[in-house]
Design an enzyme around this catalytic site. Structure first.
Site, PDB file in Angstrom:
ATOM      1  N   HIS A 128     -74.587 -18.114 -55.476  1.00 34.74           N
ATOM      2  CA  HIS A 128     -75.428 -18.099 -54.276  1.00 34.74           C
ATOM      3  C   HIS A 128     -76.781 -18.736 -54.583  1.00 34.74           C
ATOM      4  O   HIS A 128     -77.273 -19.580 -53.820  1.00 34.74           O
ATOM      5  CB  HIS A 128     -75.606 -16.654 -53.799  1.00 34.74           C
ATOM      6  CG  HIS A 128     -76.599 -16.493 -52.701  1.00 34.74           C
ATOM      7  ND1 HIS A 128     -76.236 -16.348 -51.380  1.00 34.74           N
ATOM      8  CD2 HIS A 128     -77.956 -16.431 -52.721  1.00 34.74           C
ATOM      9  CE1 HIS A 128     -77.322 -16.220 -50.637  1.00 34.74           C
ATOM     10  NE2 HIS A 128     -78.389 -16.267 -51.436  1.00 34.74           N
ATOM     11  N   GLU A 129     -77.394 -18.344 -55.711  1.00 37.07           N
ATOM     12  CA  GLU A 129     -78.708 -18.889 -56.075  1.00 37.07           C
ATOM     13  C   GLU A 129     -78.614 -20.392 -56.349  1.00 37.07           C
ATOM     14  O   GLU A 129     -79.497 -21.157 -55.945  1.00 37.07           O
ATOM     15  CB  GLU A 129     -79.262 -18.163 -57.303  1.00 37.07           C
ATOM     16  CG  GLU A 129     -79.568 -16.698 -57.081  1.00 37.07           C
ATOM     17  CD  GLU A 129     -80.578 -16.465 -55.973  1.00 37.07           C
ATOM     18  OE1 GLU A 129     -81.480 -17.315 -55.786  1.00 37.07           O
ATOM     19  OE2 GLU A 129     -80.470 -15.438 -55.280  1.00 37.07           O
ATOM     20  N   HIS A 132     -78.751 -22.394 -53.242  1.00 36.44           N
ATOM     21  CA  HIS A 132     -80.089 -22.660 -52.706  1.00 36.44           C
ATOM     22  C   HIS A 132     -80.675 -23.942 -53.296  1.00 36.44           C
ATOM     23  O   HIS A 132     -81.458 -24.633 -52.639  1.00 36.44           O
ATOM     24  CB  HIS A 132     -81.021 -21.481 -53.002  1.00 36.44           C
ATOM     25  CG  HIS A 132     -80.820 -20.302 -52.095  1.00 36.44           C
ATOM     26  ND1 HIS A 132     -80.743 -20.418 -50.721  1.00 36.44           N
ATOM     27  CD2 HIS A 132     -80.705 -18.976 -52.368  1.00 36.44           C
ATOM     28  CE1 HIS A 132     -80.583 -19.219 -50.188  1.00 36.44           C
ATOM     29  NE2 HIS A 132     -80.549 -18.333 -51.165  1.00 36.44           N
ATOM     30  N   GLU A 187     -79.094 -18.445 -46.022  1.00 33.42           N
ATOM     31  CA  GLU A 187     -78.403 -17.395 -46.769  1.00 33.42           C
ATOM     32  C   GLU A 187     -76.893 -17.526 -46.617  1.00 33.42           C
ATOM     33  O   GLU A 187     -76.145 -17.424 -47.592  1.00 33.42           O
ATOM     34  CB  GLU A 187     -78.867 -16.008 -46.286  1.00 33.42           C
ATOM     35  CG  GLU A 187     -80.307 -15.682 -46.611  1.00 33.42           C
ATOM     36  CD  GLU A 187     -80.533 -15.366 -48.084  1.00 33.42           C
ATOM     37  OE1 GLU A 187     -79.818 -15.903 -48.946  1.00 33.42           O
ATOM     38  OE2 GLU A 187     -81.442 -14.586 -48.374  1.00 33.42           O
TER      39      GLU A 187
END
Length: 249
Positions: A128-129, A132, A187
């Site tokens: 997920h990070e 980004h 997100e």
């Protein structure tokens, strides 16, 4: 339009600074603010690296032979870069349940997060990070934090406090960056990429859903991922749906 407005404002401030013999300092601050508005991706990544370096200096990094570092190295062995940006992973020895990724490829994972996550769940969060970074959400967030610092520098220029950013200012930019909330769209886009990373690593895609559930369970701890990446029932359900339709099922 915004660029013109910023330039005009800086000229006005510069003129008023002449009366106080602070014109040179204020001009320097103004140029810093304007540079922040026009920074390229590579320049922003260079600034982010300076923030990451200072944050590393102010936190306790796990040494390479530490059990946390060994675990993270083992799990991220298949993640070396994202769209040409090299990734570097390290652990902060801190009980906070947190992780963040800077636009230069810096990824920091707190030992507190590692303590509550199974391997595949941890990789869902890390994926997920990294998402980004891939979708440049981190780049835009860092730019906002940088501009905030530049504006503060301009406001304080009448007192002569201006020039290259101090180490403390880079640390403050980093703190603002990791505490900022991403949009729901950002997100969800990164959530989906987290599932994709699990598939690439041949891990259970439903681990993304379980990671979200664990974050909700620990939400009473406050701070960290709970404030900057709040888990919701909607995100958990979408993580389940993404896993069900993923390429590795």
């Amino acid at each position: 339009m915004k660029k013109t407005l910023i330039a005009a404002t800086l000229v006005t401030l510069g003129l008023s600074g002449c009366a106080a013999n602070g014109n040179d300092a204020l001009l320097g601050a103004g140029l810093t603010a304007l540079q922040g508005f026009t920074l390229s991706k590579s320049q922003l990544q260079a600034e982010a690296s300076l923030s990451a370096k200072q944050m590393d200096a102010e936190n306790k990094l796990a040494p390479a032979n530490d059990a946390y570092s060994k675990r993270l190295t083992r799990l991220t062995r298949g993640l070396t870069s994202i769209d040409g940006t090299p990734l570097n992973f390290q652990v902060y020895l801190d009980d906070e349940i947190n992780a963040f990724a800077m636009p230069d490829g810096t990824v920091r994972v707190y030992s507190g997060l590692m303590d509550v996550m199974a391997d595949d769940e941890l990789m869902a969060v890390i994926g997920h990070e990294v998402g980004h970074i891939k979708f440049e959400h981190s780049l835009n967030r860092f730019k906002t934090a940088y501009l905030t610092s530049a504006a503060r520098q301009a406001a304080g220029a009448m007192g002569g406090t201006v020039g290259a950013l101090a180490a403390s200012e880079y640390a403050e930019i980093g703190t603002q960056f990791i505490g900022a909330r991403f949009s729901q769209k950002d997100e969800l886009e990164s959530d989906a990429y987290g599932v994709e990373v699990l598939c690439q690593l041949k891990m259970d895609p439903y681990a993304a859903m379980r990671a979200q559930q664990k974050l909700m369970q620990h939400a009473g701890s406050g701070g960290g991922l709970f404030s900057s990446h709040p888990s919701t029932a909607k995100r958990i359900e979408l993580a389940r749906e993404t896993a069900a339709s993923s390429s590795c099922r």
